[in-house]
Motif scaffolding. Structure first.
Motif, PDB file in Angstrom:
ATOM      1  N   TYR A  64     -28.504 -31.357 -23.341  1.00  0.00           N
ATOM      2  CA  TYR A  64     -28.787 -32.367 -22.324  1.00  0.00           C
ATOM      3  C   TYR A  64     -28.674 -33.765 -22.933  1.00  0.00           C
ATOM      4  O   TYR A  64     -29.126 -34.020 -24.052  1.00  0.00           O
ATOM      5  CB  TYR A  64     -30.182 -32.149 -21.744  1.00  0.00           C
ATOM      6  N   ARG A  78     -25.374 -36.064 -13.628  1.00  0.00           N
ATOM      7  CA  ARG A  78     -25.976 -34.758 -13.852  1.00  0.00           C
ATOM      8  C   ARG A  78     -25.032 -33.964 -14.735  1.00  0.00           C
ATOM      9  O   ARG A  78     -23.814 -34.096 -14.624  1.00  0.00           O
ATOM     10  CB  ARG A  78     -26.194 -34.041 -12.510  1.00  0.00           C
ATOM     11  N   GLU A  79     -25.592 -33.153 -15.615  1.00  0.00           N
ATOM     12  CA  GLU A  79     -24.744 -32.356 -16.491  1.00  0.00           C
ATOM     13  C   GLU A  79     -23.841 -31.441 -15.673  1.00  0.00           C
ATOM     14  O   GLU A  79     -24.279 -30.836 -14.683  1.00  0.00           O
ATOM     15  CB  GLU A  79     -25.580 -31.513 -17.458  1.00  0.00           C
TER      16      GLU A  79
END
Length: 766
Positions: A64, A78-79
């Motif tokens: 992350y 967002r990942e």
């Protein structure tokens, strides 16, 4: 209750913590080293999954961006899908864990690793591997062994570092990850700069010693926080069913296994037909039918081992160290920049090389390097038809990404430096047939396609897959394993390298008790095979082609002053975009002032280079330039000597004579030859008068030699002929008179005085 175990690993303090976070998971461990913290959990379903013949293990590893104090790049904050590094780490966690579970365990099991904090020194991926082993060990999930994982780097000739930081990895000539149990090695993943076999064995030995420290710490944590393990009952097959099947259908099974007479797909078809026949024979007894079905896999493995140990032959009748037949072809595709077809037995790869510019590079967002640029990549594709099957093609899976990166690591050490060969290089391997070792076929085909494309690699690279069949203390190492030997054997050991040494290595072992003696034998056998394959490859194409393909971009690099980068790019990229549209070339400029011009049209590339040189040229004192008058002022004229670069031609430097008005001599748009007098900060002082003076001096010099008139001959009196007014106006001798406002020539004041005095004398005489 929180439990912590700390231990020292090559001067670094590593801690394992359990009992505080993620308490509802089957097992949860936080691994910490420095400011790097990784949470790893292991959870398994309570009931087994019905109707499957494999162990359903899933591994997920995520880095992350908050762990490094950053936002994700791009529009969506967002990942997204896992990066290549995350995928490879998932595979490196999975491979040493999978063989440790008992036979018959079919419960869905998932290992998840979250990087929660990442400092600039400690790579979290290696600690995620150790954390996965610890999380499984303290859970109730049954495993037969506890493993540890470390990374080993060799810097120079004799400096060894366990779990090196990023800078040490960059300086290393051997970078190897080892996972091991107490009894032996389980997994090895390595890249090296043409290391010898002795260096690799020493790296594995040091890695095993480091793994033992991790195993001891995990076992201490299990004593404090471990849960009782589940009991797993391995499926049992009635001995009478075994004996009956072997007696009735043994000869048919031997025939089906013989791949010297039956190709892979035919052999598989014979076994399917045999299984159907056995199922039909036991159709009236469901229990026996189920046992017979479960016995087919172990029976094939038993026959395979019998062939290797008792009959001293492989299924295709090769000797243990024998390589399948090899063919190499290059230049297969007309429009690809480089292409090759590499065939070894029933494994075939079509490999292409494409050359691009710097802008074709891949930007990757990594927690350790947010602006990482990648200029060499290998992509591996495994379409279902390569094994005679059908299936969906929905992008690269984890196996395809892993095999591509293995081939990439094998070829990277021989690639030319990007500064000397400023191309982005992409290799694509499409597996057309597969019967074992397709990743190593990608390495061999990749080398051939690079040489066909004219990429100046340092040396050819070949790859080979080794296998192992062990029985008690005896073992046989197999060279160039086929699919069945990989499936039923005890080891898959891939080795790639040049004639000088190893560049990449990957090893998976199903029995965690392999000794270093076995690995030494495998490496030596792989070295001989690698040299044999290199001989076949060099026989097809000996060295990289001298020239790139005609339709490949031709890149030329020039250096410009850093202060001129802004001039080349222009406001909003206007100048550089205009140049690209005008010439058809692709232009890249970096912060150091290196400009790369790429074009498939040689003339367009040369025109772009000339324009860039003109735009970014710097004036030199004493040098002459043909400029264009861009603006007239009362004090002089502004002359553009380069595109976007102007100098001041002061009124006093326009002519040898006095100039009352600049407009009398010059107009906007006129081309004028000027000389650079001085550079004063950002101002450029120009002169036209200096050039005119030099021309007059040269003219007088020619007059003294008796060649001064327009024809180059002296007049009848032998004196220098006076140039005509046209000659004077052309610059051979500037006019002596001044221009009045109407533009007419007025005689000089001295001439007027002489004329007036002569007339006065004439009047007085009269």
């Amino acid at each position: 209750m929180k439990h912590i175990v700390e231990f020292e690993l090559d001067g670094k303090t590593v801690s394992l913590e359990a009992g505080r976070l993620a308490k509802q998971a089957g097992g949860a461990v936080v691994v910490r080293c420095g400011d790097t913290q990784v949470l790893v959990t292991a959870t398994s379903a309570a009931e087994p999954r019905e109707g499957i013949s494999f162990f359903p293990l899933t591994v997920d590893y995520r880095e992350y961006t908050y762990s490094a104090g950053r936002f994700p790049g791009g529009y969506i904050k967002r990942e997204g899908r896992p990066s290549e590094k995350e995928v490879v780490t998932c595979r490196m966690i999975d491979r040493p864990l999978r063989p440790l579970f008992p036979e018959g365990f079919k419960n869905e099991t998932q290992v998840i690793a979250f990087v929660m904090s990442a400092d600039p020194n400690h790579d979290p991926s290696i600690y995620a591997m150790a954390g996965a082993s610890a999380a499984v060990a303290i859970s109730d999930i049954p495993v037969m062994h506890t493993t540890g994982s470390v990374r080993v780097a060799r810097i120079g000739e004799d400096e060894w570092v366990l779990n090196p930081d990023y800078e040490q990895v960059a300086l290393s000539n051997i970078n190897i990850t080892v996972a091991a149990a107490k009894d032996g090695i389980v997994m090895v993943e390595a890249d090296a700069d043409e290391a010898d076999e002795g260096g690799m064995i020493e790296a594995i030995r040091r890695g095993h010693e480091g793994c033992m420290q991790v195993v001891e710490a995990i076992e201490e944590l299990v004593e404090k926080a471990g849960k009782p393990k589940r009991q797993v009952q391995a499926p049992e097959i009635d001995q009478s069913v075994r004996d009956e099947i072997e007696e009735r259908w043994g000869e048919q099974a031997e025939e089906a296994l013989d791949t010297s007479r039956h190709p892979k797909l035919e052999s598989y078809a014979l076994f399917r037909a045999l299984k159907s026949e056995i199922q039909a024979a036991y159709a009236g007894d469901p229990d026996k039918a189920a046992q017979a079905s479960a016995f087919m896999g172990p029976w094939q493995e038993k026959l395979f081992r019998k062939h290797v140990f008792d009959l001293k032959r492989r299924p295709d009748h090769r000797a243990p160290d024998e390589i399948r037949s090899i063919t190499c072809e290059v230049g297969e595709l007309a429009r690809a920049h480089g292409s090759a077809v590499f065939t070894r037995g029933e494994t075939q790869a079509m490999v292409t090389t494409t050359l691009g510019t710097k802008t074709d590079g891949q930007r990757q967002e990594r927690i350790e390097a947010p602006d990482y640029e990648k200029y060499f990549m290998v992509h591996y594709n495994f379409p279902p038809f390569s094994v005679g099957e059908t299936g969906f093609m929905r992008g690269a899976g984890r196996r395809e990404i892993g095999h591509g990166l293995l081939a990439e690591r094998a070829l990277t050490p021989v690639m030319p430096e990007h500064e000397k060969f400023p191309y982005t290089v992409r290799i694509v391997s499409d597996i057309l047939e597969s019967n074992g070792s397709s990743s190593m076929a990608t390495v061999c085909g990749g080398t051939l396609s690079l040489m066909d494309a004219g990429v100046p690699i340092k040396a050819p690279v070949a790859g080979i897959a080794m296998g192992l069949v062990s029985q008690n203390d005896d073992f046989v190492v197999l060279t160039d394993i086929a699919g069945a030997e990989d499936h039923f054997g005890d080891m898959d050991f891939k080795v790639a390298g040049t004639k000088a040494g190893i560049t990449a290595l990957q090893m998976d072992i199903k029995q965690p008790n392999v000794r270093l003696e076995v690995l030494e034998t495998a490496l030596e056998q792989a070295r001989k095979a690698r040299l044999e394959i290199l001989g076949e490859m060099v026989g097809t194409i000996e060295a990289p082609r001298k020239q790139l393909a005609d339709h490949a971009p031709q890149i030329t690099q020039i250096k410009i002053p850093e202060s001129k980068i802004r001039d080349l790019i222009g406001p909003g990229g206007k100048i550089i975009k205009g140049l690209q549209e005008e010439t058809g070339a692709k232009i890249d400029v970096d912060d150091s002032g290196t400009v790369s011009v790429a074009s498939t049209d040689r003339a367009g590339g040369e025109r772009a280079i000339e324009r860039i040189k003109a735009i970014t040229a710097s004036p030199e004192v004493g040098k002459e330039y043909l400029g264009k008058v861009t603006k007239i002022a009362t004090f002089g004229a502004f002359v553009e000597i380069f595109p976007g670069t102007e100098g001041l031609l002061h009124i006093s430097e326009i002519s040898e004579q006095h100039v009352r008005e600049v407009s009398d001599e010059l107009s906007e748009g006129d081309q004028v030859l000027v000389r650079c007098l001085a550079l004063e900060g950002n101002r450029i002082r120009l002169s036209r008068k200096a050039i005119l003076q030099d021309q007059r001096g040269s003219f007088r010099g020619r007059g003294r030699s008796g060649q001064s008139d327009r024809s180059g001959r002296p007049d009848r009196s032998g004196r220098r002929a006076r140039p005509s007014g046209r000659d004077r106006r052309d610059g051979n001798r500037p006019p002596r008179g001044r221009r009045d406002r109407a533009g007419s020539n007025r005689p000089p004041r001295s001439s007027r005085r002489r004329r007036y005095g002569r007339r006065r004398r004439e009047r007085s005489d009269n």
